[in-house]
Design a protein around this motif. Structure first.
Motif, PDB file in Angstrom:
ATOM      1  N   LYS A   1       0.823  -1.207   0.000  1.00 12.29           N
ATOM      2  CA  LYS A   1       0.000   0.000   0.000  1.00 12.29           C
ATOM      3  C   LYS A   1       0.861   1.263   0.000  1.00 12.29           C
ATOM      4  O   LYS A   1       0.497   2.268  -0.614  1.00 12.29           O
ATOM      5  N   ILE A   2       2.006   1.214   0.684  1.00 14.13           N
ATOM      6  CA  ILE A   2       2.865   2.401   0.781  1.00 14.13           C
ATOM      7  C   ILE A   2       4.058   2.330  -0.166  1.00 14.13           C
ATOM      8  O   ILE A   2       4.888   3.244  -0.192  1.00 14.13           O
ATOM      9  N   ALA A   3       4.158   1.256  -0.957  1.00 14.37           N
ATOM     10  CA  ALA A   3       5.298   1.102  -1.873  1.00 14.37           C
ATOM     11  C   ALA A   3       5.168   2.027  -3.064  1.00 14.37           C
ATOM     12  O   ALA A   3       4.075   2.274  -3.575  1.00 14.37           O
ATOM     13  N   SER A   4       6.306   2.522  -3.534  1.00 13.86           N
ATOM     14  CA  SER A   4       6.324   3.318  -4.763  1.00 13.86           C
ATOM     15  C   SER A   4       6.582   2.435  -5.974  1.00 13.86           C
ATOM     16  O   SER A   4       6.341   2.838  -7.111  1.00 13.86           O
ATOM     17  N   GLY A   5       7.075   1.210  -5.723  1.00 10.96           N
ATOM     18  CA  GLY A   5       7.337   0.280  -6.815  1.00 10.96           C
ATOM     19  C   GLY A   5       7.281  -1.156  -6.325  1.00 10.96           C
ATOM     20  O   GLY A   5       7.642  -1.445  -5.179  1.00 10.96           O
ATOM     21  N   VAL A   6       6.794  -2.044  -7.180  1.00 13.19           N
ATOM     22  CA  VAL A   6       6.756  -3.474  -6.882  1.00 13.19           C
ATOM     23  C   VAL A   6       7.341  -4.211  -8.087  1.00 13.19           C
ATOM     24  O   VAL A   6       6.900  -3.994  -9.222  1.00 13.19           O
ATOM     25  N   THR A   7       8.342  -5.039  -7.845  1.00  8.73           N
ATOM     26  CA  THR A   7       8.921  -5.860  -8.900  1.00  8.73           C
ATOM     27  C   THR A   7       8.812  -7.321  -8.487  1.00  8.73           C
ATOM     28  O   THR A   7       9.269  -7.705  -7.417  1.00  8.73           O
ATOM     29  N   GLY A   8       8.170  -8.122  -9.343  1.00 14.73           N
ATOM     30  CA  GLY A   8       7.961  -9.520  -9.014  1.00 14.73           C
ATOM     31  C   GLY A   8       8.621 -10.449 -10.016  1.00 14.73           C
ATOM     32  O   GLY A   8       8.734 -10.128 -11.201  1.00 14.73           O
ATOM     33  N   TRP A   9       9.061 -11.601  -9.527  1.00 16.21           N
ATOM     34  CA  TRP A   9       9.620 -12.642 -10.378  1.00 16.21           C
ATOM     35  C   TRP A   9       8.888 -13.935 -10.054  1.00 16.21           C
ATOM     36  O   TRP A   9       8.789 -14.340  -8.895  1.00 16.21           O
ATOM     37  N   SER A  10       8.318 -14.579 -11.070  1.00 19.10           N
ATOM     38  CA  SER A  10       7.601 -15.831 -10.887  1.00 19.10           C
ATOM     39  C   SER A  10       8.136 -16.857 -11.871  1.00 19.10           C
ATOM     40  O   SER A  10       8.117 -16.628 -13.089  1.00 19.10           O
TER      41      SER A  10
ATOM     42  N   VAL B   1      -2.816  -3.080  -5.644  1.00 15.69           N
ATOM     43  CA  VAL B   1      -1.477  -2.810  -6.184  1.00 15.69           C
ATOM     44  C   VAL B   1      -1.557  -2.214  -7.587  1.00 15.69           C
ATOM     45  O   VAL B   1      -0.806  -1.291  -7.924  1.00 15.69           O
ATOM     46  N   LEU B   2      -2.470  -2.723  -8.396  1.00 11.16           N
ATOM     47  CA  LEU B   2      -2.567  -2.269  -9.788  1.00 11.16           C
ATOM     48  C   LEU B   2      -3.576  -1.124  -9.906  1.00 11.16           C
ATOM     49  O   LEU B   2      -4.507  -1.159 -10.711  1.00 11.16           O
ATOM     50  N   ASP B   3      -3.363  -0.104  -9.081  1.00 14.20           N
ATOM     51  CA  ASP B   3      -4.278   1.045  -9.097  1.00 14.20           C
ATOM     52  C   ASP B   3      -3.689   2.257  -9.805  1.00 14.20           C
ATOM     53  O   ASP B   3      -4.296   3.327  -9.837  1.00 14.20           O
ATOM     54  N   GLY B   4      -2.484   2.093 -10.375  1.00 18.04           N
ATOM     55  CA  GLY B   4      -1.871   3.186 -11.117  1.00 18.04           C
ATOM     56  C   GLY B   4      -1.024   4.122 -10.282  1.00 18.04           C
ATOM     57  O   GLY B   4      -0.436   5.066 -10.818  1.00 18.04           O
ATOM     58  N   TYR B   5      -0.923   3.878  -8.975  1.00 20.56           N
ATOM     59  CA  TYR B   5      -0.177   4.786  -8.109  1.00 20.56           C
ATOM     60  C   TYR B   5       1.248   4.313  -7.833  1.00 20.56           C
ATOM     61  O   TYR B   5       1.969   4.947  -7.057  1.00 20.56           O
ATOM     62  N   ARG B   6       1.653   3.217  -8.443  1.00 17.19           N
ATOM     63  CA  ARG B   6       3.020   2.735  -8.272  1.00 17.19           C
ATOM     64  C   ARG B   6       3.440   2.010  -9.545  1.00 17.19           C
ATOM     65  O   ARG B   6       2.589   1.482 -10.278  1.00 17.19           O
ATOM     66  N   ALA B   7       4.733   2.000  -9.803  1.00 19.11           N
ATOM     67  CA  ALA B   7       5.258   1.265 -10.954  1.00 19.11           C
ATOM     68  C   ALA B   7       5.357  -0.205 -10.592  1.00 19.11           C
ATOM     69  O   ALA B   7       5.856  -0.560  -9.530  1.00 19.11           O
ATOM     70  N   VAL B   8       4.875  -1.065 -11.480  1.00 18.11           N
ATOM     71  CA  VAL B   8       4.892  -2.506 -11.244  1.00 18.11           C
ATOM     72  C   VAL B   8       5.590  -3.182 -12.420  1.00 18.11           C
ATOM     73  O   VAL B   8       5.232  -2.945 -13.583  1.00 18.11           O
ATOM     74  N   THR B   9       6.594  -3.990 -12.123  1.00 17.39           N
ATOM     75  CA  THR B   9       7.304  -4.762 -13.145  1.00 17.39           C
ATOM     76  C   THR B   9       7.215  -6.235 -12.778  1.00 17.39           C
ATOM     77  O   THR B   9       7.520  -6.611 -11.642  1.00 17.39           O
ATOM     78  N   ILE B  10       6.777  -7.048 -13.723  1.00 16.70           N
ATOM     79  CA  ILE B  10       6.613  -8.479 -13.477  1.00 16.70           C
ATOM     80  C   ILE B  10       7.461  -9.258 -14.481  1.00 16.70           C
ATOM     81  O   ILE B  10       7.317  -9.088 -15.690  1.00 16.70           O
ATOM     82  N   TYR B  11       8.339 -10.112 -13.952  1.00 20.96           N
ATOM     83  CA  TYR B  11       9.099 -11.057 -14.771  1.00 20.96           C
ATOM     84  C   TYR B  11       8.479 -12.443 -14.590  1.00 20.96           C
ATOM     85  O   TYR B  11       8.232 -12.877 -13.455  1.00 20.96           O
ATOM     86  N   ILE B  12       8.224 -13.124 -15.695  1.00 17.32           N
ATOM     87  CA  ILE B  12       7.646 -14.467 -15.660  1.00 17.32           C
ATOM     88  C   ILE B  12       8.454 -15.359 -16.585  1.00 17.32           C
ATOM     89  O   ILE B  12       8.836 -14.948 -17.680  1.00 17.32           O
ATOM     90  N   HIS B  13       8.683 -16.597 -16.159  1.00 18.11           N
ATOM     91  CA  HIS B  13       9.355 -17.523 -17.053  1.00 18.11           C
ATOM     92  C   HIS B  13       8.368 -18.074 -18.074  1.00 18.11           C
ATOM     93  O   HIS B  13       7.181 -18.256 -17.780  1.00 18.11           O
ATOM     94  N   GLU B  14       8.864 -18.348 -19.278  1.00 19.55           N
ATOM     95  CA  GLU B  14       8.001 -18.850 -20.350  1.00 19.55           C
ATOM     96  C   GLU B  14       7.265 -20.124 -19.951  1.00 19.55           C
ATOM     97  O   GLU B  14       6.106 -20.331 -20.336  1.00 19.55           O
ATOM     98  N   ARG B  15       7.922 -20.989 -19.169  1.00 17.87           N
ATOM     99  CA  ARG B  15       7.261 -22.250 -18.824  1.00 17.87           C
ATOM    100  C   ARG B  15       6.028 -22.014 -17.960  1.00 17.87           C
ATOM    101  O   ARG B  15       5.118 -22.844 -17.940  1.00 17.87           O
ATOM    102  N   ALA B  16       5.978 -20.886 -17.235  1.00 14.87           N
ATOM    103  CA  ALA B  16       4.779 -20.558 -16.462  1.00 14.87           C
ATOM    104  C   ALA B  16       3.601 -20.294 -17.388  1.00 14.87           C
ATOM    105  O   ALA B  16       2.450 -20.560 -17.037  1.00 14.87           O
TER     106      ALA B  16
END
Length: 288
Positions: free
Chosen positions: A106-115, A158-173
């Motif tokens: 909620k207070i983050a300015s950015g979220v980066t995820g790897w799955s 999280v996806l409300d437009g108030y923070r930058a979100v970057t998601i990395y996903i492997h092709e097999r997912a």
């Protein structure tokens, strides 16, 4: 001098006290007057400072009519707020293990995820979420609907437009069958739809790359404007929040490497489109 609570535990503690005060419709001053305290004592709790005894905290929580589970949770946090890094066992007794993650996102300015193995939770389609939750061996049938609702609520927050979100996903997912072919097709189309949002970056690590920096497993990194970044790791038995910067730095290195090797956004959309296009060919081969 009291020490400021700058840890994950400390921030959750302070946020919880604020929420209880709001629910009771009390200001810091009003609560202090009812307890015969100086207002500063309540402020020390709300603003995340050490120096208040367990007895005084119990008095405040009693005044605020704190539910028993929350009372126990906050009393335990109060004793540990100076500790960095936080392992939360699956059976720790915490009512909602996703709570800490939600409060910090909620207070983050950015979220980066790897799955690595499945589509990242922030970009899962509703039917995909439901199938994943129903496949869990940890959750009872009664718990599953609440978990589905919690995951969808997390996406909306999280996806409300108030923070930058970057998601990395492997092709097999993208190729791992989850549910029916219709569920997977809807999931892939969902990725194409969300990938054009200006605040969301979606990038895929292609299988052809072979070994890569993210082989140790999936994680999320949260960055903030005024506090150091933290890393969230979820496993079958526990969730872990890492705050010590040497450990966080290792995950930053992983993300830098993934950023150098992942497909760019346009290439990612093309790969997803190609995978969608493969489905009719599979059907045709089966018929032949």
């Amino acid at each position: 001098m009291p020490l400021r609570r700058s840890t994950v535990r400390g921030r959750e503690f302070g946020d919880a006290i604020r929420a209880l005060l709001r629910a009771a419709d009390l200001t810091n001053r009003a609560a202090a007057e009812l307890l015969g305290w100086q207002e500063a004592k309540v402020s020390e709790l709300v603003n995340g400072k050490e120096g208040v005894s367990d007895v005084d905290l119990a008095k405040l929580l009693g005044l605020l009519r704190t539910p028993p589970d929350e009372f126990d949770h906050l009393m335990a946090l109060h004793r540990e707020t100076h500790q960095r890094d936080w392992l939360q066992p699956a059976k720790s007794g915490v009512t909602d293990r996703a709570r800490t993650l939600r409060e910090h996102e909620k207070i983050a300015s950015g979220v980066t995820g790897w799955s690595m193995n499945v589509v990242h939770g922030l970009v899962q389609a509703p039917d995909y979420i439901t199938y994943m939750v129903n496949s869990s061996t940890r959750l009872s049938a009664d718990e599953r609907p609440a978990v589905v609702s919690s995951r969808m609520a997390r996406q909306n927050a999280v996806l409300d437009g108030y923070r930058a979100v970057t998601i990395y996903i492997h092709e097999r997912a993208l190729r791992l069958p989850v549910g029916s072919p219709e569920v997977m097709a809807d999931q892939l189309h969902h990725l194409l739809r969300v990938s054009v949002r200006p605040y969301l970056t979606l990038r895929v690590i292609p299988t052809s790359l072979g070994p890569h920096a993210g082989l140790a497993g999936s994680f999320d990194m949260l960055t903030f404007k005024k506090i150091p970044p933290i890393v969230y790791v979820e496993s079958e038995g526990a969730t872990v929040f890492l705050e010590d910067q040497p450990s966080v730095g290792l995950y930053e290195d992983v993300l830098k490497s993934l950023g150098r090797t992942a497909l760019d956004e346009a290439q990612t959309r093309k790969l997803i489109t190609d995978i969608i296009g493969e489905e009719p060919r599979h059907d045709q081969l089966a018929e032949e």
